[in-house]
Scaffold this motif. Sequence first.
Motif, PDB file in Angstrom:
ATOM      1  N   PHE A  27      75.943 171.131  56.524  1.00  0.00           N
ATOM      2  CA  PHE A  27      75.195 172.116  55.736  1.00  0.00           C
ATOM      3  C   PHE A  27      73.734 172.451  56.077  1.00  0.00           C
ATOM      4  CE2 PHE A  27      78.171 169.359  53.493  1.00  0.00           C
ATOM      5  CZ  PHE A  27      79.094 170.267  53.173  1.00  0.00           C
ATOM      6  N   ASP A  28      73.523 172.614  57.302  1.00  0.00           N
ATOM      7  CA  ASP A  28      72.187 172.871  57.707  1.00  0.00           C
ATOM      8  C   ASP A  28      72.138 173.396  59.080  1.00  0.00           C
ATOM      9  OD1 ASP A  28      69.440 173.329  57.722  1.00  0.00           O
ATOM     10  OD2 ASP A  28      68.747 171.215  56.923  1.00  0.00           O
ATOM     11  N   VAL A  29      70.927 174.039  59.482  1.00  0.00           N
ATOM     12  CA  VAL A  29      70.700 174.231  61.041  1.00  0.00           C
ATOM     13  C   VAL A  29      70.533 173.035  61.706  1.00  0.00           C
ATOM     14  CG1 VAL A  29      68.879 175.326  62.576  1.00  0.00           C
ATOM     15  CG2 VAL A  29      69.580 176.424  60.198  1.00  0.00           C
ATOM     16  N   PRO A  30      71.060 172.854  62.948  1.00  0.00           N
ATOM     17  CA  PRO A  30      70.935 171.369  63.472  1.00  0.00           C
ATOM     18  C   PRO A  30      69.554 171.162  63.850  1.00  0.00           C
ATOM     19  CG  PRO A  30      72.819 172.804  64.535  1.00  0.00           C
ATOM     20  CD  PRO A  30      71.888 173.590  63.675  1.00  0.00           C
ATOM     21  N   PRO A  31      69.139 170.002  63.836  1.00  0.00           N
ATOM     22  CA  PRO A  31      67.805 169.321  63.994  1.00  0.00           C
ATOM     23  C   PRO A  31      67.185 169.959  65.515  1.00  0.00           C
ATOM     24  CG  PRO A  31      68.924 167.707  62.994  1.00  0.00           C
ATOM     25  CD  PRO A  31      69.733 168.653  63.387  1.00  0.00           C
ATOM     26  N   VAL A  32      68.001 169.849  66.581  1.00  0.00           N
ATOM     27  CA  VAL A  32      67.511 170.212  67.829  1.00  0.00           C
ATOM     28  C   VAL A  32      67.355 171.659  67.945  1.00  0.00           C
ATOM     29  CG1 VAL A  32      69.901 170.914  68.567  1.00  0.00           C
ATOM     30  CG2 VAL A  32      68.244 170.012  70.356  1.00  0.00           C
ATOM     31  N   VAL A  33      67.917 172.617  67.037  1.00  0.00           N
ATOM     32  CA  VAL A  33      67.750 174.135  66.968  1.00  0.00           C
ATOM     33  C   VAL A  33      66.398 174.172  66.143  1.00  0.00           C
ATOM     34  CG1 VAL A  33      68.674 176.353  66.240  1.00  0.00           C
ATOM     35  CG2 VAL A  33      70.085 174.606  67.361  1.00  0.00           C
ATOM     36  N   LYS A  34      66.281 173.629  65.082  1.00  0.00           N
ATOM     37  CA  LYS A  34      64.930 173.587  64.401  1.00  0.00           C
ATOM     38  C   LYS A  34      63.798 173.442  65.337  1.00  0.00           C
ATOM     39  CE  LYS A  34      66.543 172.688  59.492  1.00  0.00           C
ATOM     40  NZ  LYS A  34      66.442 171.665  58.540  1.00  0.00           N
ATOM     41  N   THR A  35      63.795 172.213  66.045  1.00  0.00           N
ATOM     42  CA  THR A  35      62.831 172.021  67.039  1.00  0.00           C
ATOM     43  C   THR A  35      62.720 173.217  67.951  1.00  0.00           C
ATOM     44  OG1 THR A  35      63.268 169.638  66.697  1.00  0.00           O
ATOM     45  CG2 THR A  35      62.255 170.319  68.680  1.00  0.00           C
ATOM     46  N   PHE A  36      63.577 173.569  68.522  1.00  0.00           N
ATOM     47  CA  PHE A  36      63.486 174.661  69.671  1.00  0.00           C
ATOM     48  C   PHE A  36      62.805 176.019  68.872  1.00  0.00           C
ATOM     49  CE2 PHE A  36      64.973 178.625  71.553  1.00  0.00           C
ATOM     50  CZ  PHE A  36      64.830 178.118  72.910  1.00  0.00           C
ATOM     51  N   LEU A  37      63.170 176.302  67.686  1.00  0.00           N
ATOM     52  CA  LEU A  37      62.672 177.427  66.923  1.00  0.00           C
ATOM     53  C   LEU A  37      61.091 177.122  66.700  1.00  0.00           C
ATOM     54  CD1 LEU A  37      65.572 177.987  64.485  1.00  0.00           C
ATOM     55  CD2 LEU A  37      64.758 179.426  66.464  1.00  0.00           C
ATOM     56  N   SER A  38      60.832 176.050  66.281  1.00  0.00           N
ATOM     57  CA  SER A  38      59.458 175.703  65.874  1.00  0.00           C
ATOM     58  C   SER A  38      58.557 175.747  67.185  1.00  0.00           C
ATOM     59  CB  SER A  38      59.333 174.312  65.177  1.00  0.00           C
ATOM     60  OG  SER A  38      60.075 174.238  64.119  1.00  0.00           O
ATOM     61  N   ALA A  39      58.931 175.104  68.241  1.00  0.00           N
ATOM     62  CA  ALA A  39      58.229 175.102  69.489  1.00  0.00           C
ATOM     63  C   ALA A  39      57.976 176.454  70.331  1.00  0.00           C
ATOM     64  CB  ALA A  39      58.929 173.919  70.119  1.00  0.00           C
ATOM     65  N   ASN A  40      59.122 177.104  70.049  1.00  0.00           N
ATOM     66  CA  ASN A  40      59.264 178.352  71.145  1.00  0.00           C
ATOM     67  C   ASN A  40      59.322 179.920  70.549  1.00  0.00           C
ATOM     68  OD1 ASN A  40      59.641 176.989  73.592  1.00  0.00           O
ATOM     69  ND2 ASN A  40      61.360 176.073  72.422  1.00  0.00           N
ATOM     70  N   THR A  41      59.270 180.135  69.265  1.00  0.00           N
ATOM     71  CA  THR A  41      59.242 181.375  68.720  1.00  0.00           C
ATOM     72  C   THR A  41      58.266 182.201  68.225  1.00  0.00           C
ATOM     73  OG1 THR A  41      60.050 180.640  66.447  1.00  0.00           O
ATOM     74  CG2 THR A  41      62.010 180.910  68.468  1.00  0.00           C
ATOM     75  N   LYS A  42      57.239 181.601  68.119  1.00  0.00           N
ATOM     76  CA  LYS A  42      56.000 182.078  67.545  1.00  0.00           C
ATOM     77  C   LYS A  42      55.748 183.284  68.357  1.00  0.00           C
ATOM     78  CE  LYS A  42      51.230 181.112  65.832  1.00  0.00           C
ATOM     79  NZ  LYS A  42      50.493 182.260  66.187  1.00  0.00           N
ATOM     80  N   ASP A  43      55.426 184.561  67.728  1.00  0.00           N
ATOM     81  CA  ASP A  43      55.052 185.561  68.209  1.00  0.00           C
ATOM     82  C   ASP A  43      56.279 186.350  69.269  1.00  0.00           C
ATOM     83  OD1 ASP A  43      52.383 185.866  67.145  1.00  0.00           O
ATOM     84  OD2 ASP A  43      51.667 184.578  68.586  1.00  0.00           O
ATOM     85  N   LYS A  44      57.232 185.925  69.072  1.00  0.00           N
ATOM     86  CA  LYS A  44      58.518 186.351  69.861  1.00  0.00           C
ATOM     87  C   LYS A  44      59.438 187.241  69.246  1.00  0.00           C
ATOM     88  CE  LYS A  44      57.519 184.402  73.931  1.00  0.00           C
ATOM     89  NZ  LYS A  44      56.992 184.883  74.825  1.00  0.00           N
ATOM     90  N   ASN A  45      60.070 188.017  69.559  1.00  0.00           N
ATOM     91  CA  ASN A  45      61.173 188.845  69.191  1.00  0.00           C
ATOM     92  C   ASN A  45      62.446 188.000  69.475  1.00  0.00           C
ATOM     93  OD1 ASN A  45      59.811 191.261  68.669  1.00  0.00           O
ATOM     94  ND2 ASN A  45      60.032 192.000  70.446  1.00  0.00           N
ATOM     95  N   ILE A  46      63.079 187.763  67.830  1.00  0.00           N
ATOM     96  CA  ILE A  46      64.321 186.822  68.085  1.00  0.00           C
ATOM     97  C   ILE A  46      65.198 187.342  67.293  1.00  0.00           C
ATOM     98  CG2 ILE A  46      62.972 184.758  68.776  1.00  0.00           C
ATOM     99  CD1 ILE A  46      63.661 183.735  66.094  1.00  0.00           C
ATOM    100  N   ALA A  47      66.517 187.023  67.611  1.00  0.00           N
ATOM    101  CA  ALA A  47      67.573 187.256  66.477  1.00  0.00           C
ATOM    102  C   ALA A  47      68.568 186.152  66.518  1.00  0.00           C
ATOM    103  CB  ALA A  47      68.555 188.533  66.896  1.00  0.00           C
TER     104      ALA A  47
END
Length: 164
Positions: free
Chosen positions: A55-75
Amino acid sequence: MKTLVTYMSQTGKTKKVAEAIYSELTGEKEIKPISEVKNLEGYDLAFIGFPILQFDVPPVVKTFLSANTKDKNIAIFMTHAVPEGFEAIHSWTGSYEKAAVGANILGAFDCQGELAQPVIDMLLKSDDPQMKAFGEMGPSTKGQPDQSRLQKAKEFAKKIQAKV
């Protein structure tokens, strides 16, 4: 423009959606599992996909998003075992927004995937009636995502790429 499609997939269903998205992209593009992506440097756009687990986003994905997406265009693209429009899905999928702080989120796509048999078996043994009900829905997910859902993923890809 350089685009990355990256994904986490346990049963191959999210990978199918990733491949559908990738097939519609124009320009320079790459596709690879999230485990093989160190960062998003050099990409103008990244499609990031994952299954909803517990019932949630997998922890490994949350970590990836937190570490890599600032100021990036994502979908974002997600697979889950319930039909689209299932009311509770928004509470399960929304945590990617918190994890991707500072990202330019251009859109999100979700579709039904196939619930893995071990998960069905576990849910059916649950004492929780809601969990048991989810397990009973399992057989209806067989073969998902189907061609209509993959077509919607392709349309999502074109729409997002047109925004960059």
